[in-house]
Design an enzyme around this catalytic site. Structure first.
Site, PDB file in Angstrom:
ATOM      1  N   GLU A 176      -0.391   0.916  -3.752  1.00 18.04           N
ATOM      2  CA  GLU A 176       0.909   1.142  -3.089  1.00 18.04           C
ATOM      3  C   GLU A 176       1.742   2.223  -3.783  1.00 18.04           C
ATOM      4  O   GLU A 176       2.913   2.006  -4.089  1.00 18.04           O
ATOM      5  CB  GLU A 176       1.697  -0.170  -3.003  1.00 18.04           C
ATOM      6  CG  GLU A 176       1.030  -1.185  -2.107  1.00 18.04           C
ATOM      7  CD  GLU A 176       1.877  -2.407  -1.765  1.00 18.04           C
ATOM      8  OE1 GLU A 176       2.940  -2.622  -2.387  1.00 18.04           O
ATOM      9  OE2 GLU A 176       1.457  -3.162  -0.857  1.00 18.04           O
ATOM     10  N   GLU A 295      -4.686  -5.439   1.872  1.00 18.79           N
ATOM     11  CA  GLU A 295      -3.696  -6.513   1.701  1.00 18.79           C
ATOM     12  C   GLU A 295      -3.160  -6.850   3.082  1.00 18.79           C
ATOM     13  O   GLU A 295      -2.573  -5.981   3.740  1.00 18.79           O
ATOM     14  CB  GLU A 295      -2.535  -6.101   0.791  1.00 18.79           C
ATOM     15  CG  GLU A 295      -2.896  -6.031  -0.672  1.00 18.79           C
ATOM     16  CD  GLU A 295      -1.680  -5.840  -1.579  1.00 18.79           C
ATOM     17  OE1 GLU A 295      -0.584  -6.367  -1.257  1.00 18.79           O
ATOM     18  OE2 GLU A 295      -1.826  -5.147  -2.601  1.00 18.79           O
TER      19      GLU A 295
HETATM   20  O1  AHR Z   1       0.257  -9.274  -2.777  1.00 16.57           O
HETATM   21  C1  AHR Z   1       1.534  -9.227  -3.340  1.00 16.57           C
HETATM   22  C2  AHR Z   1       2.018  -7.808  -3.552  1.00 16.57           C
HETATM   23  O2  AHR Z   1       2.224  -7.195  -2.320  1.00 16.57           O
HETATM   24  C3  AHR Z   1       1.060  -6.862  -4.259  1.00 16.57           C
HETATM   25  O3  AHR Z   1       1.157  -6.944  -5.635  1.00 16.57           O
HETATM   26  C4  AHR Z   1       1.525  -5.529  -3.789  1.00 16.57           C
HETATM   27  O4  AHR Z   1       0.490  -4.589  -3.755  1.00 16.57           O
HETATM   28  C5  AHR Z   1       2.140  -5.790  -2.433  1.00 16.57           C
HETATM   29  O5  AHR Z   1       3.393  -5.250  -2.322  1.00 16.57           O
END
Ligand code: AHR
Length: 501
Positions: A176, A295
């Site tokens: 990210e 994610e």
């Molecule tokens: O999964 C929780 C968080 O969400 C992770 O650390 C991050 O990559 C995202 O913002």
């Protein structure tokens, strides 16, 4: 209210989207909250094995059949020194973990996690720190993990007790990096240059690896999709995937609108594909970049509680969303969305796996399945093979943010080897059952195996260690006659209709 119009599907073995890459059923373990300590690793727990891993948790992970697990972050990786987590445990430093403002004891690191993944029948998707560090730390970590022997870092791994290389194939170039919250956040050009140079060096160490370039942290990011276009301009020739991240929440308690969020996920995926292909055209390249949706999940229940936690404790209960029935429906729809894009989405990680926004919860008294466990388990078990392109017609509705939302959300998977066909179907209607006719005549000689249903009268019902209120049953109404399936999909339900020869 009059009965809903019928939804119709034609599922034909020749209407193929693509072979599904099983890695779309991946997940994620970050050094965050109780995911590692008190989750996968708890040496004092009665169920722990000689390596300190909770076997009750591994048992549930195996039920999900998770082919790949991303590690060690997440936001955490952007200030992580991998060297802190290897070597004798008593010599490992305790550090301030800045992303989540906790104390990291480093009792679990690269080797322990690779060992855990092996025991859980998974592969590791490793992320490198491109926040506070860069090319050198990344190439050294890769040498430590994958080089057989005879060099400083490979011999160090052997000295640490791991004779065989971990052979980690998939590597994320940071996490990210578009997000201002990220430690070492970068502009698209800054990240693109660093990621490209890191990728080049890593490929020199091990040309067999696959690399993921950071895409946007969500469709809502102001830099989306310019971030993808600019970063891929730098990284295109050196990477294989671009990442997508997306979380949803029913914050204003508007369930119809919430269950339509996957229209937005679909749009996100299509836009990233277009952006990749635009860069491909611009570069006159023959290479296609695929998508790693590494994610995705529901995340919002724990936000207020997390804001009240004290900093600098070890493994506090962070991001412990307690999922309800409607969350399971949305998760089912997110899985359907991934299947619809099986031609380009080749990896995906439900974030995360244990305790932290997770399908599996681990407590002192045992581990248990959240509501979202079930659609994930069904998709992972029955969603392997070829993703088919059903021809679908469904009655539509409008919600606060979306128009023409089909009540039926569906995908179909053909497992040629096992001679099985599975239809995943969500009825988004909150109070009416949806009549479904599915034409499966191209699967002559197939019989109906079962119609699994996840349903509950209370959209807010949750599970716990002591009571599993939300769990599937096999009493769905589907019937197969002369190649036509007739079923009533209960109001607000997740359905798995299985056929076999
Ligand atoms: O999964 C929780 C968080 O969400 C992770 O650390 C991050 O990559 C995202 O913002």
């Amino acid at each position: 209210m009059a009965q809903l119009d019928k939804a119709k599907m034609i599922v034909d073995k020749d209407f193929r989207i693509a072979e599904i890459d099983e890695r779309i059923y991946g997940s994620f373990i970050e050094h965050l909250g109780r995911a590692v300590y008190g989750g996968i690793y708890e040496p004092d727990h009665p169920s722990a094995n000689e390596n300190g891993f909770r076997m009750d948790v591994i048992e549930l992970v195996k039920q999900l059949n998770v082919p790949i697990v991303r590690y060690p972050g997440g936001n955490m990786v952007s200030a992580y020194n991998w060297e802190d987590g290897v070597g004798p445990k008593e010599e490992r430093p305790r550090r301030l973990e800045l992303a989540w403002r906790t104390i990291e004891t480093n009792q679990v690191g690269t080797n322990e996690f690779a060992q855990w993944a092996k025991e859980a029948n998974s592969e590791v998707m490793m992320a490198v720190n491109l926040g506070t560090r860069g090319i050198d730390a990344a190439r050294n970590l890769l040498e430590y993990c994958n080089h057989p022997e005879g060099t400083y870092y490979s011999d160090l791994r052997i000295k640490h007790g791991y004779r065989e290389p971990h052979k980690i194939k998939t590597w994320c170039l940071g996490n990210e990096m578009d997000g201002p919250w990220q430690i070492g956040h970068k502009t698209a050009d800054e990240y693109g240059r660093l990621a490209a140079e890191t990728a080049k060096a890593m490929r020199l160490v091990d040309p067999s690896i696959e690399l993921v370039s950071c895409g946007s942290s969500g469709i809502q990011m102001p830099t989306f999709p310019e971030w993808e276009a600019k970063t891929l301009d730098h990284t295109y020739d050196y990477v294989d995937f671009v990442s997508l991240h997306q979380y949803y929440g029913n914050r204003d308690s508007d369930t119809a609108n919430y269950l339509a969020r996957t229209l937005d996920m679909d749009h996100f995926i299509k836009t990233v594909i277009s952006t990749c292909d635009y860069i491909q055209a611009k570069k006159r390249s023959k290479k296609k970049i695929n998508l790693s949706f590494d994610e995705w999940n529901v995340w919002y229940h724990s936000n207020d509680q997390d804001a009240r936690l004290d900093p600098w404790t070890i493994a506090p209960p962070q991001l412990e969303d307690h999922y309800n029935f409607e969350d399971a429906l949305l998760v089912g729809s997110m899985l359907i969305t991934l299947l619809k894009h099986a031609d380009r989405v080749k990896m995906a990680c439900m974030a995360q796996l244990v305790n932290v926004i997770a399908p599996i919860m681990a407590e002192q008294g045992g581990s248990w399945k959240q509501t979202i466990f079930y659609p994930y388990m069904h998709a992972s078990a029955f969603g392997r093979g070829v993703s088919l392109q059903p021809v679908v017609s469904s009655p539509l509705h409008d919600t606060k943010d979306y128009t023409d939302v089909p009540y039926l959300d569906s995908a179909a998977v053909y497992n040629e080897e096992k001679e099985e066909v599975t239809i995943f179907a969500l009825n988004r209607h909150l109070s009416e059952s949806l009549p479904l006719t599915a034409d499966v005549r191209s699967f002559a000689d197939y019989r109906l195996v079962e119609h699994i249903v996840l349903e509950h009268d209370d959209l807010k019902a949750v599970n716990s260690l002591n009571e599993e209120k939300v769990k599937p049953h096999g009493n769905g109404s589907a019937e197969l006659k002369d190649g036509i399936i007739e079923a009533q999909l209960s109001k607000a339900s997740w359905n798995v209709i299985r056929l076999a020869k």
